[in-house]
Scaffold this motif. Structure first.
Motif, PDB file in Angstrom:
ATOM      1  N   ASP A   9       7.134  -5.013   7.333  1.00 32.24           N
ATOM      2  CA  ASP A   9       7.858  -3.980   6.595  1.00 32.24           C
ATOM      3  C   ASP A   9       6.930  -3.335   5.564  1.00 32.24           C
ATOM      4  O   ASP A   9       6.195  -4.035   4.859  1.00 32.24           O
ATOM      5  N   PRO A  10       6.934  -2.016   5.442  1.00 32.83           N
ATOM      6  CA  PRO A  10       6.044  -1.340   4.477  1.00 32.83           C
ATOM      7  C   PRO A  10       6.201  -1.844   3.050  1.00 32.83           C
ATOM      8  O   PRO A  10       5.228  -1.838   2.273  1.00 32.83           O
ATOM      9  N   ARG A  11       7.396  -2.309   2.661  1.00 36.27           N
ATOM     10  CA  ARG A  11       7.592  -2.774   1.284  1.00 36.27           C
ATOM     11  C   ARG A  11       6.836  -4.079   1.022  1.00 36.27           C
ATOM     12  O   ARG A  11       6.494  -4.378  -0.124  1.00 36.27           O
ATOM     13  N   VAL A  12       6.565  -4.851   2.065  1.00 36.27           N
ATOM     14  CA  VAL A  12       5.736  -6.040   1.893  1.00 36.27           C
ATOM     15  C   VAL A  12       4.317  -5.618   1.517  1.00 36.27           C
ATOM     16  O   VAL A  12       3.679  -6.221   0.647  1.00 36.27           O
ATOM     17  N   TYR A  13       3.808  -4.572   2.175  1.00 36.77           N
ATOM     18  CA  TYR A  13       2.469  -4.075   1.844  1.00 36.77           C
ATOM     19  C   TYR A  13       2.393  -3.643   0.375  1.00 36.77           C
ATOM     20  O   TYR A  13       1.383  -3.879  -0.305  1.00 36.77           O
ATOM     21  N   GLU A  14       3.449  -3.016  -0.112  1.00 38.00           N
ATOM     22  CA  GLU A  14       3.451  -2.560  -1.496  1.00 38.00           C
ATOM     23  C   GLU A  14       3.349  -3.731  -2.466  1.00 38.00           C
ATOM     24  O   GLU A  14       2.671  -3.656  -3.500  1.00 38.00           O
ATOM     25  N   HIS A  15       4.008  -4.849  -2.146  1.00 40.38           N
ATOM     26  CA  HIS A  15       3.970  -6.022  -3.024  1.00 40.38           C
ATOM     27  C   HIS A  15       2.577  -6.640  -3.115  1.00 40.38           C
ATOM     28  O   HIS A  15       2.228  -7.258  -4.129  1.00 40.38           O
ATOM     29  N   VAL A  16       1.769  -6.491  -2.057  1.00 39.60           N
ATOM     30  CA  VAL A  16       0.443  -7.117  -2.063  1.00 39.60           C
ATOM     31  C   VAL A  16      -0.667  -6.114  -2.359  1.00 39.60           C
ATOM     32  O   VAL A  16      -1.857  -6.471  -2.317  1.00 39.60           O
TER      33      VAL A  16
END
Length: 338
Positions: free
Chosen positions: A287-294
């Motif tokens: 999910d793109p929001r996982v990328y944002e968290h890292v």
């Protein structure tokens, strides 16, 4: 005491030793004849009262008696002790028995085989702690605050921010936080959930999760081909695999991956709940929001993730009907995997 009486006592004492039935009787004879107040020491003290002409013969007989009595007592005592010792349970002259070496546990075997298979696809092994933070286990994986897995009835919490990890996905978060793409890892390890134990569930179990993120395009077709290759290599060409649409907070789109039930061979039984299939993995595109968290740019990276239960793979591979067999420490069970 006359010389004749001395000789009679000599003979009588030796007969008494020969007829003693046990160690206690022998010790009583020792005290009677050799003790501080025993007969032989008393006669030695009385030598001064023996007529001078008889002393040499009396003394010689007394010395012979003492030596003969002590020897007979020692031999009889040794024989009594030997008779009292338990008989050896085995013949000490036989050659030693060969004992087979231990064997890896089925779960350990599966972990090693998984690592080898994914290594051929370019994956490396990563690891992380069993005690995790809420951020790594839930928040960074796009888990909503109201998600049921966050509840204390599902997860072992130490405090509001620390828990026993419910999956090995936090290792993926740690890896992405520390490394730029491309990332291609698998992370086997133990997980913990408040599950009710039954034939296919346990409160502590093992997972192996995989993550592939790259700046080059990565698609769902890549994910499906990876898992299909893994299934064939792990289970053989006859294994059935199916992909079903599903939802996971950290992947979009998401799928569940099932393998053919090992017990009924797809016909339906209690282990597979009469479906013919056993759920093995959850997977999907990250999910793109996982990328944002890292700290990754979701517009510039592509990737997929998957996670599967190692116990269930072991059950299918080795025909184990109940997951509890893996944790009962029965060496007869381990002996089947030599």
């Amino acid at each position: 005491m006359t010389l004749q009486e001395l000789q009679q006592e000599h003979a009588a004492s030796l007969q008494a030793v020969a007829g003693a039935g046990d160690a206690a009787a022998l010790d009583a004879l020792r005290v009677k004849y050799l003790g501080r107040n025993g007969l032989i020491p008393a006669l030695v003290k009385q030598m001064k009262d023996v007529p001078p002409a008889d002393r040499p013969a009396f003394g010689k007989e007394l010395g012979a008696w003492r030596a003969a009595f002590e020897q007979a007592l020692a031999e009889r005592t040794a024989a009594a002790q030997a008779a009292a010792e338990p008989v050896a349970a085995f013949d000490v002259t036989l050659p030693g028995r060969w004992r087979a070496e231990g064997v890896p546990h089925p779960v350990s075997r599966v972990i090693e085989e998984c690592a080898e298979i994914f290594h051929r696809l370019g994956f490396t092994v990563a690891d992380g702690p069993d005690i995790e933070t809420k951020f790594n286990n839930f928040t960074a994986l796009n888990t909503a605050p109201h998600h049921p897995s966050m509840d204390a009835s599902d997860t072992f919490w130490f405090d509001p921010e620390t828990l026993l990890r419910t999956q090995t996905s936090p290792v993926q978060i740690r890896t992405m936080l520390e490394n730029p793409p491309p990332v291609r890892i698998i992370n086997p390890g133990r997980c913990y959930r408040r599950d009710t134990t039954d034939a296919t569930h346990s409160a502590n179990f093992h997972q192996i999760e995989g993550l592939y993120v790259d700046t080059k395009p990565v698609s769902l077709a890549d994910l499906k081909s990876t898992l299909a290759y893994f299934a064939r290599e792990m289970m053989g060409p006859g294994i059935g695999v199916r992909f079903r649409p599903h939802f996971f907070p950290f992947t979009e789109p998401s799928v569940e991956v099932d393998f053919t039930c090992h017990v009924c061979k797809g016909k339906g039984c209690r282990v597979c709940k009469n479906s013919g299939w056993i759920e093995i993995a959850g997977a999907g595109m990250v999910d793109p929001r996982v990328y944002e968290h890292v700290g990754y740019d979701p517009d510039k990276v592509y990737g997929y993730a998957f996670g599967m239960g190692l116990e269930r793979i072991a059950m299918i591979k080795y025909g184990i009907p109940d997951i509890r067999f893996l944790y009962e420490n029965d060496i007869r069970f381990l002996g089947q995997f030599r």
